[in-house]
Scaffold this motif. Structure first.
Motif, PDB file in Angstrom:
ATOM      1  N   MET A   1     -40.870  -9.370 -39.880  1.00 23.00           N
ATOM      2  CA  MET A   1     -40.149 -10.764 -39.456  1.00 23.00           C
ATOM      3  C   MET A   1     -38.625 -10.444 -39.760  1.00 23.00           C
ATOM      4  N   LYS A   2     -37.645 -10.956 -38.913  1.00 26.39           N
ATOM      5  CA  LYS A   2     -36.165 -10.678 -39.087  1.00 26.39           C
ATOM      6  C   LYS A   2     -35.609 -12.003 -39.032  1.00 26.39           C
ATOM      7  N   HIS A   3     -34.739 -12.224 -39.836  1.00 25.46           N
ATOM      8  CA  HIS A   3     -33.759 -13.435 -39.749  1.00 25.46           C
ATOM      9  C   HIS A   3     -32.357 -13.236 -40.110  1.00 25.46           C
ATOM     10  N   ARG A   4     -31.545 -13.762 -39.185  1.00 20.22           N
ATOM     11  CA  ARG A   4     -30.194 -13.603 -39.391  1.00 20.22           C
ATOM     12  C   ARG A   4     -29.406 -15.148 -39.339  1.00 20.22           C
ATOM     13  N   VAL A   5     -28.424 -15.412 -40.039  1.00 22.00           N
ATOM     14  CA  VAL A   5     -27.641 -16.769 -39.943  1.00 22.00           C
ATOM     15  C   VAL A   5     -26.527 -16.545 -39.421  1.00 22.00           C
ATOM     16  N   PHE A   6     -25.834 -17.199 -38.322  1.00 23.87           N
ATOM     17  CA  PHE A   6     -24.766 -17.098 -37.645  1.00 23.87           C
ATOM     18  C   PHE A   6     -23.691 -18.275 -38.019  1.00 23.87           C
ATOM     19  N   ALA A   7     -22.651 -18.075 -38.447  1.00 25.02           N
ATOM     20  CA  ALA A   7     -21.757 -18.918 -38.711  1.00 25.02           C
ATOM     21  C   ALA A   7     -21.134 -19.555 -37.274  1.00 25.02           C
ATOM     22  N   ASN A  35     -40.319 -13.338 -33.859  1.00 26.04           N
ATOM     23  CA  ASN A  35     -41.507 -13.332 -34.365  1.00 26.04           C
ATOM     24  C   ASN A  35     -41.650 -14.385 -35.622  1.00 26.04           C
ATOM     25  N   CYS A  36     -41.047 -15.514 -35.791  1.00 29.62           N
ATOM     26  CA  CYS A  36     -40.982 -16.282 -37.008  1.00 29.62           C
ATOM     27  C   CYS A  36     -42.174 -16.733 -37.291  1.00 29.62           C
ATOM     28  N   VAL A  37     -42.668 -16.647 -38.584  1.00 29.80           N
ATOM     29  CA  VAL A  37     -43.977 -17.156 -39.235  1.00 29.80           C
ATOM     30  C   VAL A  37     -43.801 -18.393 -40.014  1.00 29.80           C
ATOM     31  N   ASN A  38     -42.626 -18.649 -40.361  1.00 27.83           N
ATOM     32  CA  ASN A  38     -42.392 -20.000 -41.029  1.00 27.83           C
ATOM     33  C   ASN A  38     -40.962 -20.464 -40.848  1.00 27.83           C
ATOM     34  N   PRO A  39     -40.701 -21.003 -39.642  1.00 27.50           N
ATOM     35  CA  PRO A  39     -39.259 -21.418 -39.412  1.00 27.50           C
ATOM     36  C   PRO A  39     -38.722 -22.381 -40.483  1.00 27.50           C
ATOM     37  N   ARG A  40     -39.618 -23.191 -40.945  1.00 24.30           N
ATOM     38  CA  ARG A  40     -39.168 -24.181 -41.993  1.00 24.30           C
ATOM     39  C   ARG A  40     -38.415 -23.539 -43.150  1.00 24.30           C
ATOM     40  N   GLN A  41     -39.382 -22.591 -43.577  1.00 24.02           N
ATOM     41  CA  GLN A  41     -38.741 -21.998 -44.803  1.00 24.02           C
ATOM     42  C   GLN A  41     -37.201 -21.050 -44.557  1.00 24.02           C
ATOM     43  N   ILE A  42     -37.312 -20.530 -43.449  1.00 18.23           N
ATOM     44  CA  ILE A  42     -36.106 -19.822 -42.741  1.00 18.23           C
ATOM     45  C   ILE A  42     -35.045 -20.843 -42.765  1.00 18.23           C
ATOM     46  N   ALA A  43     -35.136 -21.890 -42.312  1.00 18.16           N
ATOM     47  CA  ALA A  43     -34.032 -22.963 -41.985  1.00 18.16           C
ATOM     48  C   ALA A  43     -33.697 -23.302 -43.684  1.00 18.16           C
ATOM     49  N   ALA A  44     -34.626 -23.578 -44.547  1.00 18.20           N
ATOM     50  CA  ALA A  44     -34.287 -24.069 -45.608  1.00 18.20           C
ATOM     51  C   ALA A  44     -33.343 -23.182 -46.573  1.00 18.20           C
ATOM     52  N   THR A  50     -27.354 -29.292 -39.902  1.00 18.57           N
ATOM     53  CA  THR A  50     -28.301 -29.201 -39.039  1.00 18.57           C
ATOM     54  C   THR A  50     -28.270 -27.686 -38.605  1.00 18.57           C
ATOM     55  N   THR A  51     -29.509 -27.230 -38.507  1.00 14.72           N
ATOM     56  CA  THR A  51     -29.997 -25.829 -38.488  1.00 14.72           C
ATOM     57  C   THR A  51     -30.880 -25.629 -37.309  1.00 14.72           C
ATOM     58  N   LEU A  52     -30.649 -24.633 -36.401  1.00 13.99           N
ATOM     59  CA  LEU A  52     -31.550 -24.267 -35.425  1.00 13.99           C
ATOM     60  C   LEU A  52     -32.218 -22.993 -35.610  1.00 13.99           C
ATOM     61  N   VAL A  53     -33.408 -22.683 -35.782  1.00  7.67           N
ATOM     62  CA  VAL A  53     -34.093 -21.371 -36.059  1.00  7.67           C
ATOM     63  C   VAL A  53     -34.366 -21.062 -34.358  1.00  7.67           C
ATOM     64  N   VAL A  54     -33.999 -19.958 -34.079  1.00 10.81           N
ATOM     65  CA  VAL A  54     -34.481 -19.440 -32.837  1.00 10.81           C
ATOM     66  C   VAL A  54     -35.181 -18.185 -32.671  1.00 10.81           C
ATOM     67  N   ASP A  55     -36.451 -18.262 -32.056  1.00 13.12           N
ATOM     68  CA  ASP A  55     -37.118 -16.926 -31.991  1.00 13.12           C
ATOM     69  C   ASP A  55     -37.040 -16.313 -30.432  1.00 13.12           C
ATOM     70  N   LEU A  56     -36.064 -15.419 -30.224  1.00  9.07           N
ATOM     71  CA  LEU A  56     -35.794 -14.678 -29.256  1.00  9.07           C
ATOM     72  C   LEU A  56     -36.875 -13.816 -28.793  1.00  9.07           C
ATOM     73  N   ALA A  57     -37.786 -13.311 -29.542  1.00  8.77           N
ATOM     74  CA  ALA A  57     -38.924 -12.622 -29.193  1.00  8.77           C
ATOM     75  C   ALA A  57     -40.121 -13.632 -28.094  1.00  8.77           C
ATOM     76  N   GLN A  58     -40.094 -14.874 -28.794  1.00  4.70           N
ATOM     77  CA  GLN A  58     -41.137 -15.635 -28.393  1.00  4.70           C
ATOM     78  C   GLN A  58     -40.450 -16.916 -27.418  1.00  4.70           C
ATOM     79  N   VAL A  59     -39.362 -16.638 -27.562  1.00  2.45           N
ATOM     80  CA  VAL A  59     -38.385 -17.818 -26.647  1.00  2.45           C
ATOM     81  C   VAL A  59     -38.834 -19.328 -26.982  1.00  2.45           C
ATOM     82  N   LYS A  60     -38.452 -19.503 -28.493  1.00  2.00           N
ATOM     83  CA  LYS A  60     -38.681 -20.706 -28.952  1.00  2.00           C
ATOM     84  C   LYS A  60     -37.768 -21.286 -30.026  1.00  2.00           C
ATOM     85  N   LEU A  61     -37.517 -22.563 -29.889  1.00  5.52           N
ATOM     86  CA  LEU A  61     -36.327 -23.071 -30.814  1.00  5.52           C
ATOM     87  C   LEU A  61     -36.977 -24.098 -31.699  1.00  5.52           C
ATOM     88  N   HIS A  62     -36.590 -24.310 -32.988  1.00  5.88           N
ATOM     89  CA  HIS A  62     -37.074 -24.907 -34.112  1.00  5.88           C
ATOM     90  C   HIS A  62     -35.876 -25.593 -34.592  1.00  5.88           C
TER      91      HIS A  62
END
Length: 297
Positions: A1-7, A35-44, A50-62
């Protein structure tokens, strides 16, 4: 699982430099988690706001609102709805990955999607809602006014990127999201831009292009404007290297008013027009390798 934050305040710099902030940066904004397993944890982990977690691989927004719990001394992410313009823009951009070949390769560079739009199309019929204040414009209005070009480009860019909510934060996030999404589609599927081909109510045409590092503003394409009869309209392309290919040849007009309007635009951009003895409704333009000149055909 990869995550990155964009300013969201430094989008173009981040994209051009290829830099990504680490997941523990406290900035809120947009977090890419494939391929996010826990979007809430990543957002925290992104910090307050306001935070948007985007899963490009699965085309999902949280969507989340992240706050700091002083009692528990930790960040927590509370689920929030993603505004419709934001989610629609994301689906539109990601849908470019499945673009039919016949709808691409007709834009600048040959690798872009070309989308025809009209002021009177039903809402979102071609991906965006046409800006209301521009519905009565013509191609001439755009080529003759730098202000009109800039405002149209900004309006089309905002519509494309979903930056049309009532929230500054969501508008900023949505702009970043569209840029990230278009970069992703370009890298994996080769669709590197979107060209909007506007056919105005009078039949004239204007083209604007959106690219990954400038989704907030559609850029006017020089040499692509046409009048209602299909004649190329003079713009800054008349002094470019392709001027001869674009403007040399015969141009036909239905009446003298239309021909005069074309000549006025040509003079505005420095073309030489010989008006002596104009009797027909045809102009013949020639290119000597450096300049264009037009005479009555």
């Amino acid at each position: 699982m990869k995550h990155r934050v964009f300013a969201t305040t430094s989008l173009s710099l981040l994209l051009r430099a290829g830099l990504f902030l680490s997941g523990d940066a406290h900035a809120g904004g947009l977090v890419v988690c494939d391929n996010c397993v826990n979007p809430r944890q990543i957002a925290a982990s992104s910090g307050t706001g306001t935070t948007l977690v985007v899963d490009l691989a699965q085309v999902k927004l949280h969507g989340f609102e992240v706050e700091y719990d002083r009692e528990l001394k930790r960040y927590r992410a509370i689920t929030t709805a993603v505004p419709s313009p934001v989610s629609s823009a994301f689906q539109r951009v990601m849908g470019l990955a499945h673009l039919d070949a016949s709808a691409s390769a007709a834009g600048a560079g040959g690798n872009g999607a070309v989308v025809p739009i009209h002021p009177d199309d039903p809402g979102l019929a071609n991906g965006i809602a046409f800006p209301e204040k521009f519905k009565d414009y013509r191609a001439y209005d755009i080529i003759e006014s730098a202000t009109a070009r800039a405002r149209l480009g900004s309006s089309i860019g905002a519509a494309f990127s979903g930056a049309t909510t009532n929230s500054t934060a969501w508008n900023s996030i949505s702009t970043t999201l569209s840029s990230v999404g278009l970069s992703f589609v370009s890298r994996l599927f080769g669709v590197d831009s979107v060209t909007y081909r506007i056919t105005w109510r009078d039949g004239s045409q204007t083209e604007l292009i959106i690219e990954p590092d400038s989704v907030h503003e559609a850029r006017y394409l020089k040499g692509k404007s046409r009048d209602a009869q299909g004649n190329p309209l003079p713009d800054a392309a008349v002094i470019g290297p392709d001027a001869g290919d674009i403007f040399a040849g015969d141009h036909y007009f239905p009446d003298r008013r239309s021909m005069r309007e074309w000549m006025q635009a040509a003079k505005l951009y420095g073309m030489r027009i010989d008006e002596s003895g104009i009797e027909t409704l045809r102009l013949r333009c020639t290119w000597n390798g450096e300049t264009l000149a037009c005479t009555n055909g």
